[in-house]
Design a protein around this motif. Structure first.
Motif, PDB file in Angstrom:
ATOM      1  N   ARG A  70       0.840  -1.202   0.000  1.00  0.00           N
ATOM      2  CA  ARG A  70       0.000   0.000   0.000  1.00  0.00           C
ATOM      3  C   ARG A  70       0.879   1.257   0.000  1.00  0.00           C
ATOM      4  NH1 ARG A  70      -3.950   1.169   5.111  1.00  0.00           N
ATOM      5  NH2 ARG A  70      -4.753   3.178   4.447  1.00  0.00           N
ATOM      6  N   GLU A  71       1.991   1.192   0.735  1.00  0.00           N
ATOM      7  CA  GLU A  71       2.876   2.345   0.841  1.00  0.00           C
ATOM      8  C   GLU A  71       3.531   2.680  -0.498  1.00  0.00           C
ATOM      9  OE1 GLU A  71       2.266   0.546   4.804  1.00  0.00           O
ATOM     10  OE2 GLU A  71       2.789  -0.273   2.851  1.00  0.00           O
ATOM     11  N   ALA A  72       4.047   1.676  -1.180  1.00  0.00           N
ATOM     12  CA  ALA A  72       4.673   1.910  -2.486  1.00  0.00           C
ATOM     13  C   ALA A  72       3.654   2.464  -3.463  1.00  0.00           C
ATOM     14  CB  ALA A  72       5.293   0.623  -3.023  1.00  0.00           C
ATOM     15  N   ASP A  73       2.444   1.952  -3.392  1.00  0.00           N
ATOM     16  CA  ASP A  73       1.376   2.446  -4.257  1.00  0.00           C
ATOM     17  C   ASP A  73       1.030   3.900  -3.936  1.00  0.00           C
ATOM     18  OD1 ASP A  73      -0.631   2.027  -6.300  1.00  0.00           O
ATOM     19  OD2 ASP A  73      -2.096   2.080  -4.665  1.00  0.00           O
ATOM     20  N   MET A  74       0.875   4.197  -2.644  1.00  0.00           N
ATOM     21  CA  MET A  74       0.554   5.568  -2.216  1.00  0.00           C
ATOM     22  C   MET A  74       1.610   6.560  -2.683  1.00  0.00           C
ATOM     23  SD  MET A  74      -0.475   5.157   1.807  1.00  0.00           S
ATOM     24  CE  MET A  74       0.267   6.731   2.132  1.00  0.00           C
ATOM     25  N   LEU A  75       2.864   6.148  -2.576  1.00  0.00           N
ATOM     26  CA  LEU A  75       3.974   7.034  -2.894  1.00  0.00           C
ATOM     27  C   LEU A  75       4.324   7.027  -4.380  1.00  0.00           C
ATOM     28  CD1 LEU A  75       6.174   6.077   0.177  1.00  0.00           C
ATOM     29  CD2 LEU A  75       4.942   8.245  -0.153  1.00  0.00           C
ATOM     30  N   GLY A  76       3.726   6.119  -5.132  1.00  0.00           N
ATOM     31  CA  GLY A  76       4.016   6.021  -6.555  1.00  0.00           C
ATOM     32  C   GLY A  76       5.436   5.538  -6.820  1.00  0.00           C
ATOM     33  N   ILE A  77       5.925   4.643  -5.949  1.00  0.00           N
ATOM     34  CA  ILE A  77       7.287   4.124  -6.077  1.00  0.00           C
ATOM     35  C   ILE A  77       7.258   2.865  -6.944  1.00  0.00           C
ATOM     36  CG2 ILE A  77       9.303   3.234  -4.835  1.00  0.00           C
ATOM     37  CD1 ILE A  77       8.776   6.016  -3.930  1.00  0.00           C
ATOM     38  N   PRO A  78       7.908   2.899  -8.102  1.00  0.00           N
ATOM     39  CA  PRO A  78       7.935   1.710  -8.963  1.00  0.00           C
ATOM     40  C   PRO A  78       8.962   0.694  -8.456  1.00  0.00           C
ATOM     41  CG  PRO A  78       9.206   3.466  -9.972  1.00  0.00           C
ATOM     42  CD  PRO A  78       8.601   4.031  -8.707  1.00  0.00           C
ATOM     43  N   GLU A  79       8.995  -0.443  -9.099  1.00  0.00           N
ATOM     44  CA  GLU A  79       9.928  -1.509  -8.724  1.00  0.00           C
ATOM     45  C   GLU A  79      11.367  -1.008  -8.710  1.00  0.00           C
ATOM     46  OE1 GLU A  79      11.165  -6.027 -10.168  1.00  0.00           O
ATOM     47  OE2 GLU A  79       9.494  -4.993 -11.126  1.00  0.00           O
ATOM     48  N   THR A  80      11.733  -0.224  -9.712  1.00  0.00           N
ATOM     49  CA  THR A  80      13.109   0.283  -9.764  1.00  0.00           C
ATOM     50  C   THR A  80      13.399   1.211  -8.579  1.00  0.00           C
ATOM     51  OG1 THR A  80      12.392   2.054 -11.246  1.00  0.00           O
ATOM     52  CG2 THR A  80      13.370   0.101 -12.264  1.00  0.00           C
ATOM     53  N   GLY A  81      12.413   1.971  -8.137  1.00  0.00           N
ATOM     54  CA  GLY A  81      12.597   2.857  -6.996  1.00  0.00           C
ATOM     55  C   GLY A  81      12.842   2.085  -5.719  1.00  0.00           C
ATOM     56  N   VAL A  82      12.106   1.001  -5.535  1.00  0.00           N
ATOM     57  CA  VAL A  82      12.304   0.157  -4.346  1.00  0.00           C
ATOM     58  C   VAL A  82      13.688  -0.494  -4.402  1.00  0.00           C
ATOM     59  CG1 VAL A  82      11.476  -1.864  -3.079  1.00  0.00           C
ATOM     60  CG2 VAL A  82       9.833  -0.229  -4.020  1.00  0.00           C
ATOM     61  N   ALA A  83      14.083  -0.967  -5.570  1.00  0.00           N
ATOM     62  CA  ALA A  83      15.408  -1.582  -5.720  1.00  0.00           C
ATOM     63  C   ALA A  83      16.509  -0.559  -5.440  1.00  0.00           C
ATOM     64  CB  ALA A  83      15.564  -2.167  -7.119  1.00  0.00           C
ATOM     65  N   LEU A  84      16.346   0.662  -5.925  1.00  0.00           N
ATOM     66  CA  LEU A  84      17.341   1.706  -5.668  1.00  0.00           C
ATOM     67  C   LEU A  84      17.394   2.071  -4.184  1.00  0.00           C
ATOM     68  CD1 LEU A  84      16.753   3.999  -8.775  1.00  0.00           C
ATOM     69  CD2 LEU A  84      18.781   2.599  -8.282  1.00  0.00           C
ATOM     70  N   LEU A  85      16.244   2.046  -3.516  1.00  0.00           N
ATOM     71  CA  LEU A  85      16.213   2.293  -2.078  1.00  0.00           C
ATOM     72  C   LEU A  85      17.014   1.222  -1.347  1.00  0.00           C
ATOM     73  CD1 LEU A  85      15.240   3.680   0.507  1.00  0.00           C
ATOM     74  CD2 LEU A  85      13.096   2.398   0.281  1.00  0.00           C
ATOM     75  N   GLU A  86      16.821  -0.031  -1.730  1.00  0.00           N
ATOM     76  CA  GLU A  86      17.570  -1.116  -1.097  1.00  0.00           C
ATOM     77  C   GLU A  86      19.072  -0.938  -1.319  1.00  0.00           C
ATOM     78  OE1 GLU A  86      17.498  -5.944  -0.598  1.00  0.00           O
ATOM     79  OE2 GLU A  86      16.777  -5.122  -2.490  1.00  0.00           O
ATOM     80  N   ILE A  87      19.457  -0.568  -2.514  1.00  0.00           N
ATOM     81  CA  ILE A  87      20.882  -0.352  -2.812  1.00  0.00           C
ATOM     82  C   ILE A  87      21.435   0.791  -1.973  1.00  0.00           C
ATOM     83  CG2 ILE A  87      22.485   0.440  -4.610  1.00  0.00           C
ATOM     84  CD1 ILE A  87      20.647  -1.141  -6.618  1.00  0.00           C
ATOM     85  N   ALA A  88      20.683   1.884  -1.865  1.00  0.00           N
ATOM     86  CA  ALA A  88      21.132   3.031  -1.070  1.00  0.00           C
ATOM     87  C   ALA A  88      21.288   2.655   0.399  1.00  0.00           C
ATOM     88  CB  ALA A  88      20.153   4.192  -1.224  1.00  0.00           C
ATOM     89  N   LEU A  89      20.354   1.860   0.916  1.00  0.00           N
ATOM     90  CA  LEU A  89      20.453   1.422   2.307  1.00  0.00           C
ATOM     91  C   LEU A  89      21.634   0.480   2.514  1.00  0.00           C
ATOM     92  CD1 LEU A  89      16.671   0.948   3.109  1.00  0.00           C
ATOM     93  CD2 LEU A  89      18.198   2.681   4.075  1.00  0.00           C
ATOM     94  N   GLU A  90      21.878  -0.395   1.546  1.00  0.00           N
ATOM     95  CA  GLU A  90      23.055  -1.285   1.623  1.00  0.00           C
ATOM     96  C   GLU A  90      24.335  -0.463   1.618  1.00  0.00           C
ATOM     97  OE1 GLU A  90      23.661  -4.409   2.120  1.00  0.00           O
ATOM     98  OE2 GLU A  90      21.703  -5.317   1.907  1.00  0.00           O
TER      99      GLU A  90
END
Length: 96
Positions: A70-90
């Protein structure tokens, strides 16, 4: 501590006299029901999901449950955005 971190975070932020909005985000970021109009809360929840996935350290676990959240949908975060977030956190984790 893991089970108490929301309440303890709320108490600490309250004692530091941070704006109540931030205190409530600390307290409510694991709640099943939450204010879906609260963008900052949605961001914290999404980042928390990615952090939890990273803590499991399972290379076979994909990002589907986060991408479909629901959060990704609300924020309009696509799959690539979530993957980039994971990379940034790593990357941030590696700099500690």
């Amino acid at each position: 501590l893991a089970g108490l971190h929301t309440q303890q975070g709320y108490e600490l932020l309250t004692r530091w006299h941070l704006p109540m909005h931030y205190c409530c985000i600390a307290k409510d970021h694991h709640m099943d029901e939450y204010d879906s109009s609260d963008i900052l809360l949605a961001i914290v929840r999404l980042v928390n999901m990615v952090c939890n996935k990273m803590e499991q350290n399972d290379p076979n676990q994909d990002l589907a449950f986060i991408i479909g959240s629901r959060e990704a949908d609300m924020l309009g975060i696509p799959e690539t955005g979530v993957a980039l977030l994971e990379i940034a956190l790593e990357d941030a984790k590696g700099k500690q």
